[in-house]
Design an enzyme around this catalytic site. Sequence first.
Site, PDB file in Angstrom:
ATOM      1  N   TYR A 120      -5.077 -29.441 -32.581  1.00  0.00           N
ATOM      2  CA  TYR A 120      -3.823 -29.164 -32.889  1.00  0.00           C
ATOM      3  C   TYR A 120      -2.668 -29.298 -31.787  1.00  0.00           C
ATOM      4  O   TYR A 120      -1.576 -29.940 -31.735  1.00  0.00           O
ATOM      5  CB  TYR A 120      -3.736 -27.732 -33.604  1.00  0.00           C
TER       6      TYR A 120
ATOM      7  N   THR B 208       4.535 -26.455 -29.787  1.00  0.00           N
ATOM      8  CA  THR B 208       3.771 -25.171 -29.703  1.00  0.00           C
ATOM      9  C   THR B 208       3.233 -25.055 -28.383  1.00  0.00           C
ATOM     10  O   THR B 208       3.382 -25.646 -27.663  1.00  0.00           O
ATOM     11  CB  THR B 208       2.901 -25.305 -30.935  1.00  0.00           C
TER      12      THR B 208
END
Length: 333
Positions: free
Chosen positions: A141, A117
Site C-alpha cells: 500500500y 499517505t
Amino acid sequence: MAVLVTGGAGYIGSHMVWELIDAGEEVIVLDRLSTGFEWAVAPEAKLVIGDVGDSALVSELIAAHAVDSVIHFAGSIVVPESVADPLAYYDNNTVKTRALIESAVKGGVGHFIFSSTAAVYGATGAEPVLENAALNPESPYGRSKLMSEWMLADAAAAYGLRYTALRYFNVAGADPKGRTGQSTAGATHLIKVAGQAALGKRPFIEVYGTDYPTPDGTCIRDYIHVSDLAAAHRLALERLRQGGTSLVANCGYGHGYSVFEVLDSVRRVHGREFDVRLAGRRPGDAAAVVANPALARRELGWSPRLDDLDGIVRSALDWERHLTMMNTPQPPA
C-alpha cells in the site's frame, strides 16, 4: 472551470465534494462505487459511475466539463490486504493513477491533488516526521502510493503539470453537519471499528499488538478529523490556482494517541464498556507515525479547527447511529 473528484462517493472523497460545493465549485465525481455510495455524493455534484483507469471516459469528462483540476482519492487503502494481494494494489493505486495523470496531461488539466499517505515513511518513531524524512514504506500500500508521488513529480517536470500530494495520517470522524461519514462495510479504521463495537454492531474489537516500543505497547497514530483534511485540499487547490508550485505536505495534527488511548476516548464519549480482545501484530503496521504539519500550515494557510480526540470520536459515533437509522426499515404509513 470544474473540479474532477475521483473516489468522491467514498469516505474522504464525499467530504471533499461537500467542501467544494460549500465553496461554490462545480464538481464532477467519478467513482466505480466499489466502496462508495451514490447517496453520499452531494446532490449538487454530477456523479459519473466509472473507473479512473478508463482513459476514454476520463478524457471525455475533462473535455465536456472544462475540468481545470483533479483531486484524486480513488484507490485501495487496507495495509494487511495489500500485503496479501500486492498486485491488486499496484494495479488499482499505481497503474490506474498513471492512466489518470496521462489523461489529465493530455486534457490540459493544470492542477492535480493527490491523496497520499504517511505509510510512505514506514517506521519513524514517535517524533513528528518531516516531509524530507527517509521514505521507507513497509507495505505494498505505502509503496503503491509512493510510486504515484514519483510519477507526479516526473510528470510535473516533463509536462508542466502542477500538483500537491498530501500525505494523510489517520483520518477519522464525520461531517459535523451530519451529511456524510465513514460508511464502508468492513472498514478497518480504528475509531470506526471501536464505535461499532461500542454500539453493539460488532461483538468485540481486537487490538493488534501490545508489545510495540511505545509507552503502553500499542501503536501510536496521529488522528486527523476528515473535515480538517478536506479543508486542506481546498486550500491546496486555491494555492495551485494562484500559481503555487508543486508541493508535498503532511496532513496531521502533530501529536498522536495510542490504540488504548483511543479506546479510552470511545468509552468516555459513549459512556459504556465494550469487549476489547488482544491479538498479535498485523503485518505492515509501524509502531508510531506522527506528522509534523508545519509545511501545510505555512504553505496552505491551513489552521485545523477540529483537533480534539473526543470530538472526533463523538462525530464518528453520531454518524454510526445515523447509519443505524438509515438501515432500519420504516413502518408502513
